[in-house]
Design a protein around this motif. Structure first.
Motif, PDB file in Angstrom:
ATOM      1  N   VAL A   1       0.829  -1.182   0.000  1.00  0.00           N
ATOM      2  CA  VAL A   1       0.000   0.000   0.000  1.00  0.00           C
ATOM      3  C   VAL A   1       0.878   1.252   0.000  1.00  0.00           C
ATOM      4  CG1 VAL A   1      -1.709   1.307   1.310  1.00  0.00           C
ATOM      5  CG2 VAL A   1      -1.920  -1.148   1.132  1.00  0.00           C
ATOM      6  N   ASP A   2       1.962   1.236   0.754  1.00  0.00           N
ATOM      7  CA  ASP A   2       2.841   2.409   0.805  1.00  0.00           C
ATOM      8  C   ASP A   2       3.452   2.717  -0.555  1.00  0.00           C
ATOM      9  OD1 ASP A   2       2.344   2.888   3.490  1.00  0.00           O
ATOM     10  OD2 ASP A   2       4.004   1.606   4.136  1.00  0.00           O
ATOM     11  N   ALA A   3       3.883   1.680  -1.280  1.00  0.00           N
ATOM     12  CA  ALA A   3       4.459   1.892  -2.610  1.00  0.00           C
ATOM     13  C   ALA A   3       3.417   2.458  -3.565  1.00  0.00           C
ATOM     14  CB  ALA A   3       5.029   0.589  -3.158  1.00  0.00           C
ATOM     15  N   ALA A   4       2.200   1.946  -3.486  1.00  0.00           N
ATOM     16  CA  ALA A   4       1.118   2.449  -4.339  1.00  0.00           C
ATOM     17  C   ALA A   4       0.795   3.903  -4.001  1.00  0.00           C
ATOM     18  CB  ALA A   4      -0.121   1.580  -4.184  1.00  0.00           C
ATOM     19  N   ARG A   5       0.817   4.236  -2.724  1.00  0.00           N
ATOM     20  CA  ARG A   5       0.535   5.618  -2.327  1.00  0.00           C
ATOM     21  C   ARG A   5       1.592   6.570  -2.878  1.00  0.00           C
ATOM     22  NH1 ARG A   5      -1.669   4.076   3.574  1.00  0.00           N
ATOM     23  NH2 ARG A   5      -3.870   4.143   2.998  1.00  0.00           N
ATOM     24  N   ARG A   6       2.844   6.138  -2.878  1.00  0.00           N
ATOM     25  CA  ARG A   6       3.905   7.001  -3.406  1.00  0.00           C
ATOM     26  C   ARG A   6       3.754   7.200  -4.907  1.00  0.00           C
ATOM     27  NH1 ARG A   6       6.781   3.967   0.353  1.00  0.00           N
ATOM     28  NH2 ARG A   6       7.583   2.557  -1.226  1.00  0.00           N
ATOM     29  N   ALA A   7       3.184   6.226  -5.616  1.00  0.00           N
ATOM     30  CA  ALA A   7       3.045   6.299  -7.071  1.00  0.00           C
ATOM     31  C   ALA A   7       1.687   6.839  -7.517  1.00  0.00           C
ATOM     32  CB  ALA A   7       3.254   4.912  -7.665  1.00  0.00           C
ATOM     33  N   MET A   8       0.811   7.119  -6.577  1.00  0.00           N
ATOM     34  CA  MET A   8      -0.545   7.548  -6.913  1.00  0.00           C
ATOM     35  C   MET A   8      -0.548   8.910  -7.589  1.00  0.00           C
ATOM     36  SD  MET A   8      -3.735   7.708  -4.324  1.00  0.00           S
ATOM     37  CE  MET A   8      -5.307   8.352  -4.806  1.00  0.00           C
ATOM     38  N   LEU A   9      -1.343   9.027  -8.641  1.00  0.00           N
ATOM     39  CA  LEU A   9      -1.495  10.307  -9.319  1.00  0.00           C
ATOM     40  C   LEU A   9      -2.300  11.256  -8.443  1.00  0.00           C
ATOM     41  CD1 LEU A   9      -2.410   9.059 -12.888  1.00  0.00           C
ATOM     42  CD2 LEU A   9      -0.217   9.937 -12.112  1.00  0.00           C
ATOM     43  N   VAL A  10      -1.893  12.486  -8.421  1.00  0.00           N
ATOM     44  CA  VAL A  10      -2.613  13.493  -7.647  1.00  0.00           C
ATOM     45  C   VAL A  10      -3.598  14.195  -8.567  1.00  0.00           C
ATOM     46  CG1 VAL A  10      -2.384  15.616  -6.304  1.00  0.00           C
ATOM     47  CG2 VAL A  10      -0.653  13.810  -6.116  1.00  0.00           C
ATOM     48  N   VAL A  11      -4.844  14.216  -8.147  1.00  0.00           N
ATOM     49  CA  VAL A  11      -5.886  14.882  -8.919  1.00  0.00           C
ATOM     50  C   VAL A  11      -6.056  16.282  -8.335  1.00  0.00           C
ATOM     51  CG1 VAL A  11      -8.307  14.806  -9.611  1.00  0.00           C
ATOM     52  CG2 VAL A  11      -7.014  12.681  -9.339  1.00  0.00           C
ATOM     53  N   PRO A  12      -5.847  17.306  -9.147  1.00  0.00           N
ATOM     54  CA  PRO A  12      -5.968  18.666  -8.612  1.00  0.00           C
ATOM     55  C   PRO A  12      -7.419  19.024  -8.292  1.00  0.00           C
ATOM     56  CG  PRO A  12      -5.577  18.726 -10.977  1.00  0.00           C
ATOM     57  CD  PRO A  12      -5.484  17.279 -10.548  1.00  0.00           C
ATOM     58  N   GLY A  13      -7.595  19.855  -7.302  1.00  0.00           N
ATOM     59  CA  GLY A  13      -8.931  20.325  -6.956  1.00  0.00           C
ATOM     60  C   GLY A  13      -9.697  19.315  -6.123  1.00  0.00           C
ATOM     61  N   THR A  14     -10.969  19.576  -5.972  1.00  0.00           N
ATOM     62  CA  THR A  14     -11.853  18.723  -5.192  1.00  0.00           C
ATOM     63  C   THR A  14     -12.726  17.916  -6.127  1.00  0.00           C
ATOM     64  OG1 THR A  14     -11.901  20.370  -3.426  1.00  0.00           O
ATOM     65  CG2 THR A  14     -13.660  18.742  -3.432  1.00  0.00           C
ATOM     66  N   ASP A  15     -12.775  16.628  -5.918  1.00  0.00           N
ATOM     67  CA  ASP A  15     -13.623  15.760  -6.736  1.00  0.00           C
ATOM     68  C   ASP A  15     -15.074  16.146  -6.511  1.00  0.00           C
ATOM     69  OD1 ASP A  15     -15.126  13.440  -7.741  1.00  0.00           O
ATOM     70  OD2 ASP A  15     -13.156  12.492  -7.867  1.00  0.00           O
ATOM     71  N   ARG A  16     -15.829  16.311  -7.572  1.00  0.00           N
ATOM     72  CA  ARG A  16     -17.225  16.744  -7.457  1.00  0.00           C
ATOM     73  C   ARG A  16     -18.144  15.623  -6.987  1.00  0.00           C
ATOM     74  NH1 ARG A  16     -20.003  14.890 -11.824  1.00  0.00           N
ATOM     75  NH2 ARG A  16     -18.782  14.275 -13.610  1.00  0.00           N
ATOM     76  N   ARG A  17     -17.632  14.393  -6.955  1.00  0.00           N
ATOM     77  CA  ARG A  17     -18.440  13.254  -6.505  1.00  0.00           C
ATOM     78  C   ARG A  17     -18.209  13.044  -5.014  1.00  0.00           C
ATOM     79  NH1 ARG A  17     -15.510   9.308 -10.431  1.00  0.00           N
ATOM     80  NH2 ARG A  17     -13.874  10.573  -9.521  1.00  0.00           N
ATOM     81  N   PRO A  18     -19.227  13.311  -4.189  1.00  0.00           N
ATOM     82  CA  PRO A  18     -19.046  13.206  -2.740  1.00  0.00           C
ATOM     83  C   PRO A  18     -18.526  11.846  -2.281  1.00  0.00           C
ATOM     84  CG  PRO A  18     -21.135  14.247  -3.236  1.00  0.00           C
ATOM     85  CD  PRO A  18     -20.565  13.769  -4.542  1.00  0.00           C
ATOM     86  N   VAL A  19     -18.960  10.781  -2.920  1.00  0.00           N
ATOM     87  CA  VAL A  19     -18.536   9.448  -2.506  1.00  0.00           C
ATOM     88  C   VAL A  19     -17.035   9.253  -2.713  1.00  0.00           C
ATOM     89  CG1 VAL A  19     -19.023   8.337  -4.717  1.00  0.00           C
ATOM     90  CG2 VAL A  19     -19.073   6.993  -2.636  1.00  0.00           C
TER      91      VAL A  19
END
Length: 100
Positions: free
Chosen positions: A1-19
């Motif tokens: 999980v830690d390796a995946a978190r380091r490689a995760m793409l960052v999505v700018p802004g706030t996701d409009r989907r509350p879920v």
């Protein structure tokens, strides 16, 4: 999980989907607890489907196969999205994992 978190793409802004907001935080840094992702369970069937699906994927990434199976099977059982591509993808995933 830690390796995946380091490689995760960052999505700018706030996701409009509350879920997706607590789910993205849960995957990104563990900030949101899985129970927060379920806060939308009283919402639409689509929100419930995605909450259950992503909780299942989260638990799979954490190596918790039983919890993963429970949530992914729940996503499929409670969904009315049979024509949706994510529903179909979830079915393929569940079959490949031997969940049903």
């Amino acid at each position: 999980v830690d390796a995946a978190r380091r490689a995760m793409l960052v999505v700018p802004g706030t996701d409009r989907r509350p879920v997706m907001r607590p789910i993205l935080r849960m995957f990104a840094d563990g900030e949101a607890a899985p129970v927060e992702a379920l806060a939308t369970t009283s919402a639409s069937s689509t929100a419930r489907f995605y909450s259950a699906l992503y909780l299942g994927l989260y638990y799979e990434a954490c190596g918790q196969a039983g919890a993963s199976r429970d949530w992914i099977v729940r996503a499929l059982a409670e969904s009315d999205l049979q024509g949706d591509y994510m529903y179909a993808l979830t079915r393929v995933h569940a079959r490949r994992r031997g969940f049903y």
